[in-house]
Scaffold this active site. Structure first.
Site, PDB file in Angstrom:
ATOM      1  N   ASP A 331      13.755  22.281 -15.190  1.00 40.34           N
ATOM      2  CA  ASP A 331      14.455  22.214 -16.476  1.00 40.34           C
ATOM      3  C   ASP A 331      15.920  22.643 -16.319  1.00 40.34           C
ATOM      4  OD1 ASP A 331      11.641  22.499 -16.787  1.00 40.34           O
ATOM      5  OD2 ASP A 331      11.856  23.120 -18.864  1.00 40.34           O
ATOM      6  N   GLU A 474       3.227  14.544 -15.898  1.00 40.42           N
ATOM      7  CA  GLU A 474       2.209  15.425 -15.305  1.00 40.42           C
ATOM      8  C   GLU A 474       0.773  15.016 -15.643  1.00 40.42           C
ATOM      9  OE1 GLU A 474       3.719  19.107 -16.892  1.00 40.42           O
ATOM     10  OE2 GLU A 474       4.846  19.542 -15.062  1.00 40.42           O
ATOM     11  N   LYS A 588       2.999  11.476 -20.003  1.00 44.20           N
ATOM     12  CA  LYS A 588       3.347  12.689 -20.755  1.00 44.20           C
ATOM     13  C   LYS A 588       4.809  12.686 -21.181  1.00 44.20           C
ATOM     14  CE  LYS A 588       3.102  17.725 -20.230  1.00 44.20           C
ATOM     15  NZ  LYS A 588       2.671  18.796 -19.327  1.00 44.20           N
ATOM     16  N   GLN A 589       5.684  12.254 -20.272  1.00 48.37           N
ATOM     17  CA  GLN A 589       7.119  12.380 -20.548  1.00 48.37           C
ATOM     18  C   GLN A 589       7.881  11.357 -19.722  1.00 48.37           C
ATOM     19  OE1 GLN A 589       6.384  16.271 -18.543  1.00 48.37           O
ATOM     20  NE2 GLN A 589       8.604  16.252 -18.287  1.00 48.37           N
TER      21      GLN A 589
HETATM   22  O1  IFM Z   1       9.220  21.572 -16.516  1.00 47.60           O
HETATM   23  C1  IFM Z   1       8.460  21.240 -17.626  1.00 47.60           C
HETATM   24  C2  IFM Z   1       7.557  20.091 -17.246  1.00 47.60           C
HETATM   25  O2  IFM Z   1       8.312  18.965 -16.903  1.00 47.60           O
HETATM   26  C3  IFM Z   1       6.629  19.763 -18.373  1.00 47.60           C
HETATM   27  N1  IFM Z   1       5.871  20.919 -18.750  1.00 47.60           N
HETATM   28  C4  IFM Z   1       6.715  22.032 -19.182  1.00 47.60           C
HETATM   29  C5  IFM Z   1       7.670  22.427 -18.086  1.00 47.60           C
HETATM   30  C6  IFM Z   1       8.581  23.572 -18.552  1.00 47.60           C
HETATM   31  O3  IFM Z   1       9.395  23.152 -19.599  1.00 47.60           O
END
Ligand code: IFM
Length: 764
Positions: A331, A474, A588-589
């Site tokens: 992050d 993830e 997820k993202q």
């Molecule tokens: O780093 C992130 C990850 O990409 C997704 N889960 C939460 C983490 C912390 O923000």
């Protein structure tokens, strides 16, 4: 919207979740510590937290997490013998606010008790000038004559998720100051908190008990008269470079502050904040909602910027508590670092120094993880040593309460490349090679070394492949040839090669010494080969879509809505072994889209568009990191309404505080600095179209229709610029103190910006 520099509420909701969320929204911090936005009279039940940066502790087998200090800000009043608290007393009026200009928290509450109205007013800040110091101004007014008792001092009932971290808590009173000293459980680090007050009314007695070191001030309050006092508290730990002891340092600090007085402490604090905003503010004319959300996001980053010289970084939940173990993730480099690099490089360098400091931990992880690797495999969740705080079972199943095996720690290998990329960006954009020389180059080479040892060479294909990883998405673990990860690894090899080339030209002696020190000579040609032969999934010739990883296309195609409709528990985790998303294409993202944003110069708009449109409906945005990537790529491809919606989503995350607080069984109620960084990036990189490179800064504006203009400051190669983008033109003012002329390219037109000279260029 009335005041775009304030966040406020005129309501107190006596409910735990609301208190928790407000604790995040109204938190203040100064890089050294965070103080949650709770009321003076609150305690651990209301999640009061003074979370310290860079000092961690572990109790038994529980998760290691940052240390929360005793609360030196504690103040509770009793009116005619009855204790007053927003939790138990009738609240007639309540207002609280956070001033974004200078990180000052204020509350004003009118309580009704036994027929009398008591007004409590307090103002607090954590000094931006003296990071160990907190300052409070507090006043009470009773509308009728009353017996008032003010208990104030240090409350060492500490809210911990996995504590208690502080042992041998011992209270004292010394030369008028209150003190609590303790040691951390694991490493026996000294922690001291001192408190002093400046008070000229009532009769003071000292009281110990119920884990509180208090001074009790009793007075016969006159009707309508306001009694005001000032309070100073200071925290010191063994991490501070103290001359004598942490106790002495803490006591001296509060005494000095008291001698200086509240107003002068505030003036010094404000002067620092003026500088911060001068560097970092972004003005959006024509859109108050966006302006306030963005300013709040920037504020969130500024309050947690590491103290100069601390070599600390910023945890994924900032200093809002112990969520996510107070750990530093990707992050920081991918989402927060760009903000600091473009606006406040003295903080960006601190973030990078943290990665240099933790290189030894990254080396240990590489050696011990899986079959054992070479080089630096940075911790997925990094604390002060760089050893990984992420556990192999990092999420709990809400149904069975069993811990689920996740591979975040051992397979999310893109982390090392994320660090290397940021390190190189720092050099590229500042032109300052001192960081490379003080360890940055070593970090980069060790990251390349790690990828080389992780990669497989496929003879039949004559290519290297990065297999068995987790990308940003993830929900799909242990996949092969994840486009994002492979591209990051390839970039790391390129950066390593560029580092060697640069050092060979400019600092040959230093390069030789480094190559010898880490015995890497034999591997350097292999990095050159790997940069050329590493396989990265390519866009499909017909559709332009990049497959996120091998065989992703074979997964079940479904919608996010359909998947969510099948959830049985609101907190159930969709990934790990049996998660609902695992056999599907739901991600997820942002993953491929994240890659297209990070490497935006390597892909055409058509490819970006094809992938954005393919992956957007398949993305759950289960991570707060996702929205900004979709926003930035949307801006890049001209989908400005989409960009705007995703921008608001990322920018409002903490001001609205509507996020989920549990994933699986894990408590997640903290703030989201990565999303805050994403908000800044979307404004400046996305809508502003700014990109600084090695030779020049390019600006390709795509202002949102509501915005009349967008104005911000940036630093490039050590020189400062103010940039204003309107619907038609871009005005650049190069600071008078700049050292030289720089080239900006605005929508393809080149413009030379000389120190002190305003330049303007039409782009429409
Ligand atoms: O780093 C992130 C990850 O990409 C997704 N889960 C939460 C983490 C912390 O923000």
């Amino acid at each position: 919207m009335s005041n775009l520099w304030k966040v406020s509420t005129d309501r107190f909701t006596n409910e735990k979740e609301s208190i928790m969320r407000n604790g995040n929204v109204y938190q203040i911090a100064n890089g050294y510590m965070g103080y949650r936005g709770t009321l003076d009279e609150f305690g651990p039940d209301e999640l009061v937290g003074i979370t310290l940066a860079g000092i961690f502790d572990r109790v038994g087998d529980a998760w290691r997490e940052p240390v929360n200090a005793p609360n030196g800000g504690f103040i509770k009043v009793a009116l005619d013998g009855r204790e007053i608290s927003a939790r138990s007393t009738t609240v007639k009026n309540h207002q609280q606010s956070l001033n974004l200009e200078n990180a000052v928290f204020e509350r004003e509450t009118d309580y009704v008790s036994q027929g009398k109205t008591l007004k409590i007013k307090s103002t607090r800040f954590l000094s931006a000038d003296k990071p160990n110091l907190g300052v409070i101004k507090y006043s009470v007014t009773s509308n009728k004559a009353a017996k008032v008792k003010i208990s104030t001092g240090i409350d060492y009932n500490i809210w911990d998720l996995n504590g208690p971290h502080l042992l041998n808590l011992s209270p004292k009173k010394k030369n008028g100051a209150l003190l609590v000293h303790a040691v951390t459980n694991e490493a026996s680090k000294n922690v001291a908190i001192a408190e002093a007050v400046d008070l000229n009314f009532g009769k003071e007695t000292h009281k110990l008990g119920n884990k509180k070191n208090l001074r009790v001030i009793s007075l016969d309050a006159e009707a309508g008269k306001t009694y005001t006092f000032y309070k100073y508290f200071a925290v010191y730990t063994d991490n501070d470079p103290v001359k004598t002891s942490v106790n002495e340092a803490a006591i001296n600090s509060v005494k000095e502050a008291k001698d200086l007085g509240y107003e002068k402490c505030l003036d010094k604090h404000n002067a620092q904040w003026t500088k911060k905003w001068e560097y970092c503010d972004v003005k959006i004319d024509g859109d108050d909602e966006a302006q306030q959300a963005l300013r709040y996001s920037i504020f969130q980053l500024l309050i947690v910027a590491p103290v100069n010289g601390s070599k600390n970084s910023i945890p994924a939940r900032a200093l809002s508590g112990q969520v996510y173990k107070g750990a530093i993730f990707w992050d920081t480099e991918m989402f927060m670092f760009p903000f600091f690099l473009y606006t406040y490089p003295e903080k960006a360098v601190e973030l990078m120094r943290y990665r240099i400091k933790t290189l030894a931990g990254a080396r240990r992880k590489a050696k011990t993880e899986g079959v054992g690797f070479r080089g630096a495999f940075y911790a997925w969740e990094s604390q002060e040593t760089g050893d990984d705080a992420c556990t192999y079972f990092n999420i709990g199943d809400p149904f069975t309460k069993r811990d689920l095996r996740t591979h975040f720690r051992d397979k999310q290998v893109h982390i090392s490349g994320d660090v290397a990329i940021a390190m190189w960006e720092y050099f590229k954009l500042t032109g300052d090679d001192s960081l490379l020389l003080e360890g940055g180059a070593e970090v980069i080479l060790e990251c390349a070394r790690f990828y080389y040892s992780y990669a497989y060479f496929k003879k039949d294909k004559n290519q290297y492949e990065i297999l068995d990883v987790i990308g940003p998405d993830e929900y799909h673990e242990r996949v092969n040839n994840n486009a994002f990860t492979s591209m990051v690894a390839k970039a790391t090899f390129e950066i390593a090669n560029a580092t060697v080339k640069y050092l060979k030209q400019k600092h040959p002696g230093k390069l030789n010494a480094l190559v010898k020190k880490i015995k890497i000579a034999r591997e350097l040609p292999l990095f050159v080969e790997a940069a050329g032969l590493l396989y990265v999934p390519q866009p499909d010739e017909k559709t332009g879509v990049i497959e996120q990883f091998d065989a992703y296309y074979k997964l079940k195609d479904t919608t996010v809505e359909e998947l969510k409709a099948r959830m049985i528990h609101p907190n159930e985790y969709l990934g790990a072994g049996q998660g609902l998303a695992v056999p599907t294409k739901v991600i997820k993202q942002a993953d491929v889209v994240m890659m297209l944003n990070l490497f935006k110069d390597r892909y055409s708009k058509e490819i970006k568009k094809a992938n954005w449109e393919y992956y957007e409906p398949r993305t759950e945005h289960g991570s707060s990191l996702s929205a900004c990537a979709y926003a930035m790529v949307a801006a890049d491809i001209g989908k400005l309404d989409w960009a705007y919606n995703y921008f608001l989503k990322t920018a409002k995350i903490d001001i609205e505080a509507k996020y989920k607080v549990y994933v699986g069984t894990v408590f997640m109620g903290g703030s989201h600095p990565a999303a805050n960084g994403g908000a800044w990036m979307t404004a400046v990189f996305g809508f502003g179209g700014v990109k600084a490179g090695e030779e020049h800064v390019s600006i390709n504006p795509r202002l949102y229709k509501k915005w009349k203009n967008l104005q911000f400051n940036m630093v490039y190669k050590g020189d400062r610029f103010n940039i204003k983008i309107t619907k038609d033109d871009v005005a650049i003012i190069a600071d008078i103190s700049n050292k030289r002329k720089h080239t900006f390219i605005v929508s393809g037109k080149s413009i030379d910006c000389a120190p002190g000279k305003p330049s303007s260029i039409k782009y429409q």
